[in-house]
Design a protein around this motif. Structure first.
Motif, PDB file in Angstrom:
ATOM      1  N   ALA A  17      30.425  11.704   7.884  1.00 20.05           N
ATOM      2  CA  ALA A  17      31.653  12.370   8.281  1.00 20.05           C
ATOM      3  C   ALA A  17      31.918  12.055   9.751  1.00 20.05           C
ATOM      4  CB  ALA A  17      31.526  13.880   8.041  1.00 20.05           C
ATOM      5  N   HIS A  18      32.253  13.043  10.542  1.00 25.15           N
ATOM      6  CA  HIS A  18      32.514  12.822  11.959  1.00 25.15           C
ATOM      7  C   HIS A  18      31.198  12.547  12.693  1.00 25.15           C
ATOM      8  CE1 HIS A  18      33.992  13.478  16.034  1.00 25.15           C
ATOM      9  NE2 HIS A  18      35.221  13.429  15.556  1.00 25.15           N
ATOM     10  N   PRO A  19      31.134  11.509  13.562  1.00 24.97           N
ATOM     11  CA  PRO A  19      29.871  11.198  14.265  1.00 24.97           C
ATOM     12  C   PRO A  19      29.322  12.368  15.060  1.00 24.97           C
ATOM     13  CG  PRO A  19      31.492   9.447  14.591  1.00 24.97           C
ATOM     14  CD  PRO A  19      32.212  10.558  13.905  1.00 24.97           C
ATOM     15  N   GLU A  20      30.213  13.202  15.604  1.00 25.64           N
ATOM     16  CA  GLU A  20      29.757  14.342  16.397  1.00 25.64           C
ATOM     17  C   GLU A  20      29.009  15.350  15.533  1.00 25.64           C
ATOM     18  OE1 GLU A  20      28.885  16.181  19.832  1.00 25.64           O
ATOM     19  OE2 GLU A  20      29.896  14.243  19.579  1.00 25.64           O
ATOM     20  N   LEU A  21      29.332  15.390  14.235  1.00 23.58           N
ATOM     21  CA  LEU A  21      28.616  16.289  13.327  1.00 23.58           C
ATOM     22  C   LEU A  21      27.146  15.895  13.261  1.00 23.58           C
ATOM     23  CD1 LEU A  21      28.500  18.549  11.194  1.00 23.58           C
ATOM     24  CD2 LEU A  21      29.188  16.833   9.486  1.00 23.58           C
ATOM     25  N   ASP A  22      26.869  14.598  13.124  1.00 20.18           N
ATOM     26  CA  ASP A  22      25.487  14.133  13.078  1.00 20.18           C
ATOM     27  C   ASP A  22      24.744  14.495  14.360  1.00 20.18           C
ATOM     28  OD1 ASP A  22      26.092  13.067  10.642  1.00 20.18           O
ATOM     29  OD2 ASP A  22      26.035  10.975  11.275  1.00 20.18           O
ATOM     30  N   ARG A  43      10.481  25.913  12.224  1.00 17.88           N
ATOM     31  CA  ARG A  43      11.266  26.883  11.454  1.00 17.88           C
ATOM     32  C   ARG A  43      12.113  26.200  10.399  1.00 17.88           C
ATOM     33  NH1 ARG A  43      16.505  29.274  13.451  1.00 17.88           N
ATOM     34  NH2 ARG A  43      17.096  30.795  11.880  1.00 17.88           N
ATOM     35  N   THR A  44      12.282  26.862   9.260  1.00 18.25           N
ATOM     36  CA  THR A  44      13.203  26.431   8.217  1.00 18.25           C
ATOM     37  C   THR A  44      14.272  27.499   8.055  1.00 18.25           C
ATOM     38  OG1 THR A  44      11.629  25.069   6.970  1.00 18.25           O
ATOM     39  CG2 THR A  44      13.436  26.042   5.724  1.00 18.25           C
ATOM     40  N   GLY A  45      15.532  27.082   7.962  1.00 23.28           N
ATOM     41  CA  GLY A  45      16.617  28.047   7.813  1.00 23.28           C
ATOM     42  C   GLY A  45      17.949  27.330   7.768  1.00 23.28           C
ATOM     43  N   ALA A  46      19.010  28.122   7.701  1.00 24.75           N
ATOM     44  CA  ALA A  46      20.359  27.576   7.586  1.00 24.75           C
ATOM     45  C   ALA A  46      21.119  27.769   8.887  1.00 24.75           C
ATOM     46  CB  ALA A  46      21.106  28.240   6.434  1.00 24.75           C
ATOM     47  N   LEU A  47      22.085  26.881   9.133  1.00 24.45           N
ATOM     48  CA  LEU A  47      22.990  27.034  10.264  1.00 24.45           C
ATOM     49  C   LEU A  47      24.410  26.747   9.811  1.00 24.45           C
ATOM     50  CD1 LEU A  47      23.903  23.988  11.584  1.00 24.45           C
ATOM     51  CD2 LEU A  47      21.464  23.956  12.044  1.00 24.45           C
ATOM     52  N   GLU A  48      25.372  27.359  10.504  1.00 24.67           N
ATOM     53  CA  GLU A  48      26.789  27.167  10.211  1.00 24.67           C
ATOM     54  C   GLU A  48      27.390  26.301  11.304  1.00 24.67           C
ATOM     55  OE1 GLU A  48      28.376  28.376   7.564  1.00 24.67           O
ATOM     56  OE2 GLU A  48      26.667  29.507   6.774  1.00 24.67           O
ATOM     57  N   ILE A  49      28.174  25.314  10.900  1.00 22.11           N
ATOM     58  CA  ILE A  49      28.773  24.413  11.876  1.00 22.11           C
ATOM     59  C   ILE A  49      30.044  23.836  11.273  1.00 22.11           C
ATOM     60  CG2 ILE A  49      27.585  22.314  11.095  1.00 22.11           C
ATOM     61  CD1 ILE A  49      27.090  21.761  14.123  1.00 22.11           C
ATOM     62  N   ALA A  50      31.009  23.488  12.126  1.00 21.16           N
ATOM     63  CA  ALA A  50      32.265  22.933  11.642  1.00 21.16           C
ATOM     64  C   ALA A  50      32.108  21.462  11.274  1.00 21.16           C
ATOM     65  CB  ALA A  50      33.357  23.088  12.696  1.00 21.16           C
ATOM     66  N   GLU A  51      33.049  20.970  10.469  1.00 22.31           N
ATOM     67  CA  GLU A  51      32.957  19.608   9.945  1.00 22.31           C
ATOM     68  C   GLU A  51      32.860  18.548  11.028  1.00 22.31           C
ATOM     69  OE1 GLU A  51      35.289  17.727   6.660  1.00 22.31           O
ATOM     70  OE2 GLU A  51      35.804  19.821   6.236  1.00 22.31           O
ATOM     71  N   GLN A  52      33.509  18.777  12.177  1.00 22.93           N
ATOM     72  CA  GLN A  52      33.510  17.788  13.244  1.00 22.93           C
ATOM     73  C   GLN A  52      32.460  18.074  14.300  1.00 22.93           C
ATOM     74  OE1 GLN A  52      37.458  17.114  14.735  1.00 22.93           O
ATOM     75  NE2 GLN A  52      38.243  16.467  12.743  1.00 22.93           N
ATOM     76  N   GLY A  53      31.495  18.933  13.961  1.00 26.05           N
ATOM     77  CA  GLY A  53      30.395  19.179  14.868  1.00 26.05           C
ATOM     78  C   GLY A  53      30.656  20.221  15.917  1.00 26.05           C
ATOM     79  N   SER A  54      31.790  20.897  15.836  1.00 21.70           N
ATOM     80  CA  SER A  54      32.117  21.924  16.819  1.00 21.70           C
ATOM     81  C   SER A  54      31.868  23.300  16.224  1.00 21.70           C
ATOM     82  CB  SER A  54      33.588  21.804  17.229  1.00 21.70           C
ATOM     83  OG  SER A  54      34.422  22.144  16.122  1.00 21.70           O
ATOM     84  N   ARG A  55      32.215  24.314  16.957  1.00 18.41           N
ATOM     85  CA  ARG A  55      32.099  25.679  16.462  1.00 18.41           C
ATOM     86  C   ARG A  55      33.419  26.176  15.881  1.00 18.41           C
ATOM     87  NH1 ARG A  55      26.929  26.193  15.478  1.00 18.41           N
ATOM     88  NH2 ARG A  55      25.652  25.622  17.281  1.00 18.41           N
ATOM     89  N   CYS A  56      34.400  25.289  15.824  1.00 22.30           N
ATOM     90  CA  CYS A  56      35.715  25.652  15.287  1.00 22.30           C
ATOM     91  C   CYS A  56      36.025  24.769  14.086  1.00 22.30           C
ATOM     92  CB  CYS A  56      36.802  25.472  16.346  1.00 22.30           C
ATOM     93  SG  CYS A  56      36.502  26.413  17.852  1.00 22.30           S
ATOM     94  N   GLY A  57      36.882  25.254  13.211  1.00 17.00           N
ATOM     95  CA  GLY A  57      37.277  24.473  12.056  1.00 17.00           C
ATOM     96  C   GLY A  57      36.567  24.904  10.799  1.00 17.00           C
ATOM     97  N   ALA A  58      36.805  24.133   9.718  1.00 17.93           N
ATOM     98  CA  ALA A  58      36.212  24.461   8.421  1.00 17.93           C
ATOM     99  C   ALA A  58      34.692  24.419   8.518  1.00 17.93           C
ATOM    100  CB  ALA A  58      36.697  23.476   7.358  1.00 17.93           C
ATOM    101  N   PRO A  59      34.025  25.493   8.110  1.00 20.99           N
ATOM    102  CA  PRO A  59      32.574  25.544   8.311  1.00 20.99           C
ATOM    103  C   PRO A  59      31.792  24.806   7.228  1.00 20.99           C
ATOM    104  CG  PRO A  59      33.326  27.591   7.346  1.00 20.99           C
ATOM    105  CD  PRO A  59      34.559  26.756   7.574  1.00 20.99           C
ATOM    106  N   LEU A  60      30.656  24.292   7.624  1.00 21.57           N
ATOM    107  CA  LEU A  60      29.655  23.750   6.723  1.00 21.57           C
ATOM    108  C   LEU A  60      28.402  24.607   6.859  1.00 21.57           C
ATOM    109  CD1 LEU A  60      29.840  19.963   7.697  1.00 21.57           C
ATOM    110  CD2 LEU A  60      30.979  21.047   5.751  1.00 21.57           C
ATOM    111  N   THR A  61      27.650  24.727   5.775  1.00 21.30           N
ATOM    112  CA  THR A  61      26.327  25.328   5.848  1.00 21.30           C
ATOM    113  C   THR A  61      25.308  24.214   5.707  1.00 21.30           C
ATOM    114  OG1 THR A  61      27.113  27.383   4.842  1.00 21.30           O
ATOM    115  CG2 THR A  61      24.736  27.030   4.871  1.00 21.30           C
TER     116      THR A  61
END
Length: 389
Positions: free
Chosen positions: A162-167, A182-200
């Motif tokens: 997807a967006h390089p910044e996401l990687d 640690r193992t766990g989940a994080l929430e992040i936007a598609e383009q690697g920012s804290r804004c926009g459609a979230p990914l888990t």
């Protein structure tokens, strides 16, 4: 899935196709933590577990289906579901499970294979996979390894496409997970920012086993070595007396060191997962050792001895400058009150106290108690997570 890395790495080396189901999030009394996995190969062979037996059959079929259609799927199993009893999750918990096909030729296979190989060899690695988001991204993976630079720095391979910044952003976040083991989940936007459609994103960390250092080469130490190995520790036995600190007496120890305990502790590497068990109950060993141990950032410091020995030892430690705050870290007399008498029973009580300290348990009987059975589960986000193709 890194919890079954050795077996899965053999499957990769043998060229097998397989699908892996991984616990992503849990709630209530679900028996397995995020990262626990069950895998099924093309011949129907299964390894691992996601629920301790509750929903294995249903997850097995999801894996078989993923092998056939090549699609990742996310499913939730919970007590409140209409078919909860049908699939067997009667413990009152909720588990979200990501099922990913890992077939020869699949885009995700090289990344997962590299992660499995690193984890199987005992190296530190973190595997990040997209759990929720656009259908074409779900199940994609990125692998993070530590670098020789500053803490928190990490190198990565693979990517989400997807967006390089996401990687880059996920790699940085996963590096922090890896530093903490640690193992766990994080929430992040598609383009690697804290804004926009979230990914888990699920981040699974695999780190070398934690250390248990047993000071005092006595019969109780031999039993504790066996318990420590059973609990997954890399166990070192240290004693200043070469006649007692021998491989013949401690065949299951990973390392045997003949040295004064405090001098060995000064030069060996410890971290926040290390447990120190002082079984010498001899002031000439205990005092300089505990003076140092209680000032180190380790997970557990316990010392053997009677109540009288404990009081005398504390007085001696105060005399050499150990503070009340530092003394409060000391587990003494060592172990939980099981009424233990034999070396094996005593080792069990010590191991139980170490687990309770690590997991936040009270050490009281669960019968009649109203405390949680599992103290460190990861909460499931509100709202149902459905299947994704």
């Amino acid at each position: 899935m890194l919890d079954i890395a050795e077996e899965l790495n053999r499957w990769v080396e043998q060229g097998r196709d397989f699908a892996v189901a991984t616990v992503v999030a849990v709630g209530g009394s679900a028996p397995r933590r995020p990262g626990a996995a069950l895998a099924v190969d093309a011949h129907g062979t299964a390894i691992g577990s996601v629920s301790g037996g509750c929903v294995e059959g249903a997850v097995y079929e999801l894996c078989r289906q993923a092998l056939e259609d090549g699609e990742s799927v996310l499913e939730r199993f919970g007590y409140s579901d209409d078919d909860a009893f049908a699939v067997g999750l009667t413990c009152g918990g909720i588990i979200d499970i990501l099922v990913t096909p890992v077939r020869v030729g699949d885009r995700v296979r090289p990344v997962i294979a590299a992660g499995l190989a690193a984890a199987a060899s005992g190296g530190a690695t973190a595997l990040a996979r997209i759990v929720t988001g656009p259908a074409d991204l779900v199940g994609r993976a990125l692998l993070v390894r530590p670098t020789d630079g500053h803490e928190g720095s990490a190198a990565y391979e693979g990517g989400f496409g997807a967006h390089p910044e996401l990687d880059r952003t996920v790699a940085a976040e996963a590096g922090a997970f890896l530093d903490a083991g640690r193992t766990g989940a994080l929430e992040i936007a598609e383009q690697g920012s804290r804004c926009g459609a979230p990914l888990t994103v699920l981040v699974e960390s695999s780190v070398p086993p934690p250390r248990m250092i047993v000071f005092g080469a006595i019969d109780f130490a031999s039993a504790l070595v066996r318990v420590g190995k059973f609990l997954g520790y890399r166990v070192t036995v240290c004693d200043a007396r070469p006649v007692f600190a021998t491989e013949a007496r401690f065949p299951e120890a990973d390392e045997i060191v003949v040295a004064w305990p405090h001098t060995y502790l000064e030069r060996t590497a410890v971290d926040a997962r290390t447990v120190l068990c002082v079984l010498t109950h001899d002031a000439k060993f205990d005092v300089p050792l505990l003076r140092l141990a209680l000032r180190l950032p380790v997970a557990y410091v316990g010392a053997m001895g009677s109540r009288r020995t404990h009081l005398d030892r504390n007085a001696r430690l105060r005399e050499v400058g150990v503070t009340e705050l530092e003394l409060a870290r000391l587990r003494s007399p060592i172990g939980l009150d099981l009424g233990a008498r034999t070396p094996e029973e005593t080792a069990l009580s010590i191991g139980a106290e170490i687990v309770a300290a690590r997991r936040g348990g009270s050490g009281v009987s669960l019968t009649g108690a109203h405390t949680p059975i599992h103290h460190d589960v990861t909460s499931v986000p509100t709202g149902r997570i459905g299947s994704v193709a």
